[in-house]
Design a protein around this motif. Structure first.
Motif, mmCIF file in Angstrom:
data_model
loop_
_atom_site.group_PDB
_atom_site.id
_atom_site.type_symbol
_atom_site.label_atom_id
_atom_site.label_comp_id
_atom_site.label_asym_id
_atom_site.label_seq_id
_atom_site.Cartn_x
_atom_site.Cartn_y
_atom_site.Cartn_z
ATOM 1 N N CYS A 25 21.997 51.990 -26.968
ATOM 2 C CA CYS A 25 22.761 51.309 -25.929
ATOM 3 C C CYS A 25 21.752 50.586 -25.042
ATOM 4 N N VAL A 26 22.007 49.304 -24.781
ATOM 5 C CA VAL A 26 21.084 48.506 -23.983
ATOM 6 C C VAL A 26 21.837 47.773 -22.879
ATOM 7 N N GLU A 27 21.122 47.436 -21.817
ATOM 8 C CA GLU A 27 21.671 46.578 -20.767
ATOM 9 C C GLU A 27 21.138 45.174 -21.009
ATOM 10 N N LEU A 28 22.027 44.194 -20.969
ATOM 11 C CA LEU A 28 21.633 42.812 -21.204
ATOM 12 C C LEU A 28 21.023 42.228 -19.936
ATOM 13 N N ILE A 29 19.870 41.584 -20.077
ATOM 14 C CA ILE A 29 19.161 41.042 -18.922
ATOM 15 C C ILE A 29 19.306 39.528 -18.840
ATOM 16 N N ASP A 62 12.591 48.187 -23.235
ATOM 17 C CA ASP A 62 11.241 47.615 -23.301
ATOM 18 C C ASP A 62 11.237 46.097 -23.320
ATOM 19 N N LYS A 63 12.234 45.469 -22.698
ATOM 20 C CA LYS A 63 12.347 44.004 -22.648
ATOM 21 C C LYS A 63 12.347 43.407 -24.054
ATOM 22 N N ALA A 64 12.975 44.091 -24.976
ATOM 23 C CA ALA A 64 13.079 43.630 -26.356
ATOM 24 C C ALA A 64 14.025 42.443 -26.453
#
Length: 92
Positions: A25-29, A62-64
């Motif tokens: 699960c990731v947060e979109l930046i 990790d700013k992927a």
């Protein structure tokens, strides 16, 4: 396919070239349009911003970078209809 994501949305990574990222699960930046990746030169990262390119998102992990087509929305109006129906509160 565009899911009308916006910064701060949560998403599930459903595919990636780095297998450990799949299922996270990731947060979109931030969203960027990039050119196709050219893998001929191993020292060239191959991802360059380009008008009319394919959409990718920089994500919290990790700013992927994750291709938008490899993200599944996890909240709000973007939740699949079947899940919305389960969350509905019955009227009394």
């Amino acid at each position: 396919m565009s899911h009308n994501f916006k910064p701060g949305d949560l998403a599930l990574v459903i595919n990636h070239t780095f297998p450990p990222v799949i299922g996270t699960c990731v947060e979109l930046i931030s969203r960027h349009l990039v050119s196709p990746v050219d893998r001929k030169d191993p020292m060239d990262p191959g991802v360059y911003e380009q008008e009319g390119g394919d959409p990718v998102w920089v994500v919290s992990e990790d700013k992927a970078i994750v291709w938008e087509k490899w993200l599944m929305p996890l909240r709000g109006d973007l939740i699949p209809e079947q899940q919305k129906a389960k969350e509905a509160v019955p009227c009394l």
